[in-house]
Design a protein around this motif. Structure first.
Motif, PDB file in Angstrom:
ATOM      1  N   THR A 310      10.874 -16.453  27.566  1.00  0.00           N
ATOM      2  CA  THR A 310      10.023 -17.087  28.578  1.00  0.00           C
ATOM      3  C   THR A 310       9.409 -16.079  29.529  1.00  0.00           C
ATOM      4  OG1 THR A 310      11.973 -17.405  29.936  1.00  0.00           O
ATOM      5  CG2 THR A 310      11.307 -19.242  28.545  1.00  0.00           C
ATOM      6  N   SER A 311       9.957 -14.870  29.539  1.00  0.00           N
ATOM      7  CA  SER A 311       9.382 -13.885  30.446  1.00  0.00           C
ATOM      8  C   SER A 311       9.862 -12.501  30.048  1.00  0.00           C
ATOM      9  CB  SER A 311       9.793 -14.176  31.891  1.00  0.00           C
ATOM     10  OG  SER A 311      11.191 -14.372  31.940  1.00  0.00           O
ATOM     11  N   ILE A 312       8.997 -11.527  30.279  1.00  0.00           N
ATOM     12  CA  ILE A 312       9.333 -10.133  30.028  1.00  0.00           C
ATOM     13  C   ILE A 312       8.839  -9.332  31.222  1.00  0.00           C
ATOM     14  CG2 ILE A 312       9.137  -8.192  28.424  1.00  0.00           C
ATOM     15  CD1 ILE A 312       8.074 -10.161  26.342  1.00  0.00           C
ATOM     16  N   CYS A 313       9.626  -8.362  31.641  1.00  0.00           N
ATOM     17  CA  CYS A 313       9.173  -7.546  32.762  1.00  0.00           C
ATOM     18  C   CYS A 313       9.655  -6.112  32.562  1.00  0.00           C
ATOM     19  CB  CYS A 313       9.720  -8.101  34.086  1.00  0.00           C
ATOM     20  SG  CYS A 313       9.166  -7.150  35.497  1.00  0.00           S
ATOM     21  N   TRP A 314       8.734  -5.169  32.648  1.00  0.00           N
ATOM     22  CA  TRP A 314       9.107  -3.759  32.560  1.00  0.00           C
ATOM     23  C   TRP A 314       9.767  -3.318  33.841  1.00  0.00           C
ATOM     24  CZ3 TRP A 314       9.125  -0.865  28.321  1.00  0.00           C
ATOM     25  CH2 TRP A 314       8.310  -1.252  27.248  1.00  0.00           C
ATOM     26  N   ASN A 315      10.701  -2.397  33.695  1.00  0.00           N
ATOM     27  CA  ASN A 315      11.307  -1.818  34.892  1.00  0.00           C
ATOM     28  C   ASN A 315      10.351  -0.793  35.485  1.00  0.00           C
ATOM     29  OD1 ASN A 315      13.010   0.227  36.393  1.00  0.00           O
ATOM     30  ND2 ASN A 315      14.510  -1.369  35.991  1.00  0.00           N
ATOM     31  N   PRO A 316      10.125  -0.836  36.782  1.00  0.00           N
ATOM     32  CA  PRO A 316       9.165   0.106  37.375  1.00  0.00           C
ATOM     33  C   PRO A 316       9.661   1.545  37.406  1.00  0.00           C
ATOM     34  CG  PRO A 316      10.201  -1.235  39.059  1.00  0.00           C
ATOM     35  CD  PRO A 316      10.666  -1.773  37.756  1.00  0.00           C
ATOM     36  N   LEU A 317      10.964   1.728  37.337  1.00  0.00           N
ATOM     37  CA  LEU A 317      11.500   3.081  37.454  1.00  0.00           C
ATOM     38  C   LEU A 317      11.623   3.745  36.083  1.00  0.00           C
ATOM     39  CD1 LEU A 317      12.581   5.086  39.489  1.00  0.00           C
ATOM     40  CD2 LEU A 317      14.857   4.136  39.139  1.00  0.00           C
ATOM     41  N   TYR A 318      12.129   2.996  35.133  1.00  0.00           N
ATOM     42  CA  TYR A 318      12.326   3.561  33.792  1.00  0.00           C
ATOM     43  C   TYR A 318      11.305   2.967  32.845  1.00  0.00           C
ATOM     44  CZ  TYR A 318      16.787   4.828  35.852  1.00  0.00           C
ATOM     45  OH  TYR A 318      17.747   5.333  36.669  1.00  0.00           O
ATOM     46  N   ASP A 564      -0.127 -16.326  26.710  1.00  0.00           N
ATOM     47  CA  ASP A 564      -0.180 -15.385  27.819  1.00  0.00           C
ATOM     48  C   ASP A 564      -1.408 -14.507  27.655  1.00  0.00           C
ATOM     49  OD1 ASP A 564       0.528 -14.119  30.101  1.00  0.00           O
ATOM     50  OD2 ASP A 564       2.310 -13.107  29.298  1.00  0.00           O
ATOM     51  N   VAL A 565      -1.870 -13.983  28.772  1.00  0.00           N
ATOM     52  CA  VAL A 565      -2.962 -13.026  28.743  1.00  0.00           C
ATOM     53  C   VAL A 565      -2.661 -11.946  29.772  1.00  0.00           C
ATOM     54  CG1 VAL A 565      -4.404 -14.199  30.449  1.00  0.00           C
ATOM     55  CG2 VAL A 565      -5.483 -12.792  28.687  1.00  0.00           C
ATOM     56  N   ALA A 566      -3.066 -10.718  29.462  1.00  0.00           N
ATOM     57  CA  ALA A 566      -2.793  -9.630  30.400  1.00  0.00           C
ATOM     58  C   ALA A 566      -3.845  -8.547  30.262  1.00  0.00           C
ATOM     59  CB  ALA A 566      -1.403  -9.026  30.134  1.00  0.00           C
ATOM     60  N   TRP A 567      -4.270  -8.050  31.387  1.00  0.00           N
ATOM     61  CA  TRP A 567      -5.173  -6.902  31.396  1.00  0.00           C
ATOM     62  C   TRP A 567      -4.363  -5.649  31.060  1.00  0.00           C
ATOM     63  CZ3 TRP A 567     -10.294  -7.226  31.755  1.00  0.00           C
ATOM     64  CH2 TRP A 567     -10.888  -8.322  32.403  1.00  0.00           C
ATOM     65  N   LEU A 608       4.071 -17.177  19.767  1.00  0.00           N
ATOM     66  CA  LEU A 608       4.206 -16.100  20.747  1.00  0.00           C
ATOM     67  C   LEU A 608       4.068 -16.697  22.139  1.00  0.00           C
ATOM     68  CD1 LEU A 608       2.181 -13.257  19.051  1.00  0.00           C
ATOM     69  CD2 LEU A 608       4.636 -13.528  19.187  1.00  0.00           C
ATOM     70  N   THR A 609       4.942 -16.251  23.012  1.00  0.00           N
ATOM     71  CA  THR A 609       4.968 -16.865  24.339  1.00  0.00           C
ATOM     72  C   THR A 609       4.544 -15.902  25.445  1.00  0.00           C
ATOM     73  OG1 THR A 609       7.272 -16.272  24.515  1.00  0.00           O
ATOM     74  CG2 THR A 609       6.782 -18.482  23.715  1.00  0.00           C
ATOM     75  N   LYS A 610       4.902 -14.653  25.319  1.00  0.00           N
ATOM     76  CA  LYS A 610       4.652 -13.737  26.433  1.00  0.00           C
ATOM     77  C   LYS A 610       4.152 -12.399  25.912  1.00  0.00           C
ATOM     78  CE  LYS A 610       5.431 -16.059  29.998  1.00  0.00           C
ATOM     79  NZ  LYS A 610       4.417 -16.258  31.022  1.00  0.00           N
ATOM     80  N   LEU A 611       3.402 -11.733  26.748  1.00  0.00           N
ATOM     81  CA  LEU A 611       2.901 -10.412  26.403  1.00  0.00           C
ATOM     82  C   LEU A 611       2.844  -9.563  27.661  1.00  0.00           C
ATOM     83  CD1 LEU A 611      -0.006  -9.379  24.190  1.00  0.00           C
ATOM     84  CD2 LEU A 611      -0.217  -8.890  26.607  1.00  0.00           C
ATOM     85  N   VAL A 622       5.655  -8.322  22.905  1.00  0.00           N
ATOM     86  CA  VAL A 622       5.355  -9.736  22.773  1.00  0.00           C
ATOM     87  C   VAL A 622       6.654 -10.483  22.498  1.00  0.00           C
ATOM     88  CG1 VAL A 622       2.988  -9.424  22.008  1.00  0.00           C
ATOM     89  CG2 VAL A 622       4.796  -9.468  20.326  1.00  0.00           C
ATOM     90  N   GLY A 623       6.804 -11.596  23.176  1.00  0.00           N
ATOM     91  CA  GLY A 623       8.000 -12.413  22.973  1.00  0.00           C
ATOM     92  C   GLY A 623       7.636 -13.665  22.217  1.00  0.00           C
ATOM     93  N   ASP A 624       8.556 -14.152  21.397  1.00  0.00           N
ATOM     94  CA  ASP A 624       8.261 -15.381  20.664  1.00  0.00           C
ATOM     95  C   ASP A 624       9.325 -16.445  20.949  1.00  0.00           C
ATOM     96  OD1 ASP A 624      10.491 -14.927  18.973  1.00  0.00           O
ATOM     97  OD2 ASP A 624       9.274 -13.629  17.695  1.00  0.00           O
ATOM     98  N   ASP A 625       9.104 -17.626  20.394  1.00  0.00           N
ATOM     99  CA  ASP A 625      10.011 -18.728  20.702  1.00  0.00           C
ATOM    100  C   ASP A 625      11.239 -18.720  19.799  1.00  0.00           C
ATOM    101  OD1 ASP A 625       8.905 -19.485  18.364  1.00  0.00           O
ATOM    102  OD2 ASP A 625       8.354 -21.516  18.986  1.00  0.00           O
TER     103      ASP A 625
END
Lengths: 676, 105
Positions: A310-318, A564-567, A608-611, A622-625
């Motif tokens: 449902t969600s993916i987030c990169w770590n800002p430090l690593y 999902d859409v992302a620049w 696919l759910t998230k990018l 990309v994440g899928d269900d």
């Protein structure tokens, strides 16, 4: 016996004495035959008669003269004047009788005279020997005869007769044996004591180290003098507090294991790592306007299989670390939630895992405090985890008591507030509330930023939004421009997008009537301050200019529901979207305004759910269900970016690129409007 | 102190990775305190690896006194031997993982 005759003296050499004598007598010298050449070995030895110089030379007459010699019984060499002292007369008297015998040669013969005693004895002995031999022979004959008659008769004892050297006789002698006697004496036993103990090598080692330490301290204390003795003791106490940790429980071991885990994974996924680092699709150079995605690692675990990403987030430090939230989008199939934090270095196992009661809907790392992870759940709670603690429980929880959302929290976003040192994040939920959460010492304190209301199409935004019913928020994005970070966009379930500000909680700044179905994603451009994208379940992506709420700048229809859409962070004109049919679409508006650069199916039988784009590396996740996250590498055509020359800014160039695209789009829109 | 279960779990996970032939934890005395190899091989690895690591560390330290050895990877024709040493006096150990990188399963 006569003495030697001095008549003739010849010196002879070798054999043939007579001949030599003859030749001497005849006084002629016969030379030896000359030696034959080649047969010296067979030549006769050379004979030579040599006369000594002092030899008397006689003429023939003298030689022939007869010399008469008389033999007498007197020894001419015998002395004639021997005197001996006569004891009787007491005077010396001449010895008249002188020994005249001279023995020239004497030898014992072996012949015996038969009548002599010695001969008689010898004959007796021979006779006895012959008799004994005859007797023995007779014995043997008789014995062999008897033996033939009775086999058990022993052969005659021949030990007495030594027939040959191989006959031996055994002799035994009995000597007197002294009888053995025991003589005992008892003494007092020495005192004994049992001492036992078990000592491991460790203990020995520790004792040695302690002893060394003590010696060192003693020396130090001596050197420093008695005054600082107490200080030294204090030091030793401090050393003692450094207690021994069992190896299997030491945190260092866990760390080492983690590192080795990564090493093993590196070996396992060596090719993928090489692709990630070095592979670029060379065919891109020959097909401008097209690109491809190279699948790299796939991140999946047993626990995540039945859940949806449902969600993916990169770590800002690593750069290599990211958090994945798992939950369910389906109302009827809710289960507990899961957060996995993976590293690209270890695709087979998450570095951290957290469990939640309700399905996770959103995760976000704090941009500065990279260990803080905000989480929004399906049941409306928001949580904050401290990743470093490795504990499976949040450090903050928004409960019913403290106030929480009543519906799923679709997005959480940390706020970086320069003025206020408190940590804050914003959440958006289907219940229509946009809340600002502040982390205090003990709990999360919510503050309502905005209550979303339905705005009917055609209505102007300056009307009171509270007049109509509540709207469900779906997604949000804060403006990325400096100085405008209080502006944010909210996408709603009804399809409208609202531009709001944290400063005013009552009114929308503007409303974009964007989609017919729920807006799943809104995304500000990373570079351009006025452009944003929205993606919806109605199969479309729309590019908006902030200043024009009525009409989108561009429309993209992808023929399936968009997740999902992302620049892209590296370009103002590149964006990517994922759709339910398992495809990833990458657009670069600077190269193609209508068609995607790349539209690639990356998963089978999954939506696919998230990018998300990695902020630095050319990869997207990309994440899928089905609970899997796939990493994809962008080919060179998908990451064309402007290279600023001297005096130019990258942002300006990129903005200009996007502006040019927008310009063309507006013009064509205007043309269409004129024609119609 | 960390939970032994966490260590155990990581051990199991490492062992289950493809190509991993075995894991050994060797203490400062060169005695294997945990292993997945059979006894003979363990003793051999323990003796050789601990000597080798100490040697490698002394090389590093001689080159630069402030430096220290962190990890060792030995890529051989057949295997890769990865060694994570810890020289802290209170819990000195060598963690050894042997992997066959070419193996598919």
């Amino acid at each position: 016996m006569p003495g030697p005759s001095p008549a003739k003296k010849t010196l002879d050499k070798g054999k043939g004495k007579k001949k030599a004598q003859d030749s001497t007598q005849s006084q002629d010298y016969v030379p030896p035959p000359p030696p034959m050449p080649g047969d010296e070995a067979f030549a006769m030895p050379i004979r030579e008669v040599v006369k000594p110089d002092n030899q008397l030379r006689l003429s023939d007459v003298e030689l022939n003269e007869e010399v008469a010699k008389m033999l007498t019984a007197n020894n001419p060499a015998a002395p004639k004047n021997i005197v001996r002292f006569n004891m009787k007369d007491k005077v010396f008297k001449l010895e008249p009788m002188v020994e005249q015998t001279v023995v020239h040669y004497a030898t014992d013969g072996w012949l015996l005279h038969k009548s002599s005693d010695e001969a008689k004895r010898q004959m007796d002995m021979e006779k006895m020997e012959q008799e004994a031999s005859a007797r023995f022979q007779a014995d043997i004959d008789r014995a062999s005869h008897e033996h033939k008659e009775h086999g058990d008769v022993e052969p005659p004892d021949d030990s007495r007769q030594l027939r040959n050297q191989f006959n031996f006789s055994e002799r035994a002698a009995q000597t007197l044996n002294y009888p053995l006697r025991d003589r005992e004496t008892f003494t007092e036993p020495p005192p004994t004591a049992t001492v036992s103990g078990v000592c491991t090598q460790w203990e020995i080692y520790d004792e040695y180290m302690k002893d060394l330490e003590r010696q060192r301290l003693d020396e130090a204390a001596k050197a420093r003098g008695g005054k600082k003795h107490s200080a030294a003791q204090h030091g030793s106490n401090a050393a003692r507090t450094n207690e021994h940790v069992p190896t299997l429980q030491s945190p260092a071991l866990l760390h080492s294991l983690g590192t080795l885990d990564r090493m093993v994974n590196q070996n396992m996924f060596e090719e993928v790592a090489m692709d990630f680092k070095y592979w670029d699709d060379a065919s891109d150079a020959f097909r401008p306007g097209e690109g491809s995605l190279l699948p790299l690692w796939k991140f999946q675990s047993d626990k995540s299989k039945r859940r949806q990403v449902t969600s993916i987030c990169w770590n800002p430090l690593y750069d290599d670390m990211f958090a994945v939230g798992y939950g369910s989008y389906e109302f009827l199939k809710q289960a507990s939630g899961l957060i996995n934090i993976y590293s690209l270095k270890n695709p087979s196992h998450p570095e951290y895992t957290f469990h939640t009661e309700s399905g996770v809907m959103s995760v976000h790392f704090h941009p500065e405090y990279a260990n803080l992870l905000a989480v929004g759940c399906y049941d409306g709670t928001v949580l904050v985890y401290d990743v470093r603690l490795r504990k499976d429980e949040p450090i903050y929880t928004a409960s019913v008591r403290t106030g929480k959302h009543n519906d799923p929290v679709w997005q959480v976003v940390w706020q970086v507030d320069e003025a206020q040192k408190a940590l804050q994040f914003v959440s958006i939920s289907s219940d229509g509330n946009v809340n600002l959460w502040t982390l205090t010492k003990s709990e999360l304190i919510p503050e309502c930023l905005m209550k979303l209301r339905v705005v009917k199409a055609g209505e102007t935004s300056d009307e009171d939004p509270t007049a109509s019913g509540p709207a469900g928020g779906c997604c949000m994005d804060f403006c990325k421009m400096a100085g405008q970070d209080s502006i944010y966009l909210v996408g709603t379930e009804e399809g409208a997008i609202h531009r709001c500000s944290k400063a005013y909680s009552s009114q929308y700044l503007s409303t974009y009537v964007a989609h017919h179905l729920a807006v799943y994603a809104v995304n500000w451009n990373h570079v351009h301050p006025n452009m944003f994208l929205s993606a919806s379940a109605d199969w479309t992506i729309k590019l908006w200019d902030v200043r024009d709420p009525k009409h989108p700048v561009m429309n993209f229809d992808l023929n399936d529901s968009i997740g999902d859409v992302a620049w892209a962070p590296y370009s103002a004109t590149v964006f990517a979207a994922v759709t339910d049919d398992g495809r990833v679409h990458v657009f670069d508006l600077a190269q193609s305004k209508l068609l995607p650069m790349c539209s690639q199916k990356v998963v089978k039988k999954a939506k696919l759910t998230k990018l998300v784009f990695n902020p630095k590396q050319p990869i997207v996740l990309v994440g899928d269900d089905k609970g899997a996250v796939t990493s994809l590498k962008l080919s060179p055509n998908l990451r064309i970016t402007s290279k600023p020359e001297k005096g130019q800014r990258f942002e300006d160039l990129e903005c200009a690129k996007l502006d040019a695209v927008v310009e063309v789009a507006r013009k064509s829109d205007a043309d269409l409007a004129k024609r119609s | 102190m960390v939970d032994v279960a966490a260590v155990d779990e990581t051990f199991k996970r490492l062992q289950s990775h493809k190509g991993v032939l075995g894991i050994i934890v060797i203490n400062a005395d060169g005695i294997a305190i945990r292993t997945t190899f059979d006894n003979d091989l363990t003793v051999q690895y323990a003796a050789l690896v601990s000597h080798f690591t100490v040697k490698a560390r002394s090389a590093v330290k001689k080159l630069d006194g402030d430096n220290d050895l962190k990890f060792l990877r030995i890529r051989s024709k057949k295997h890769e031997i990865m060694i994570a040493p810890e020289f802290e006096k209170s819990h000195e150990y060598y963690l050894v993982v042997v992997q066959d990188p070419s193996r598919d399963s």
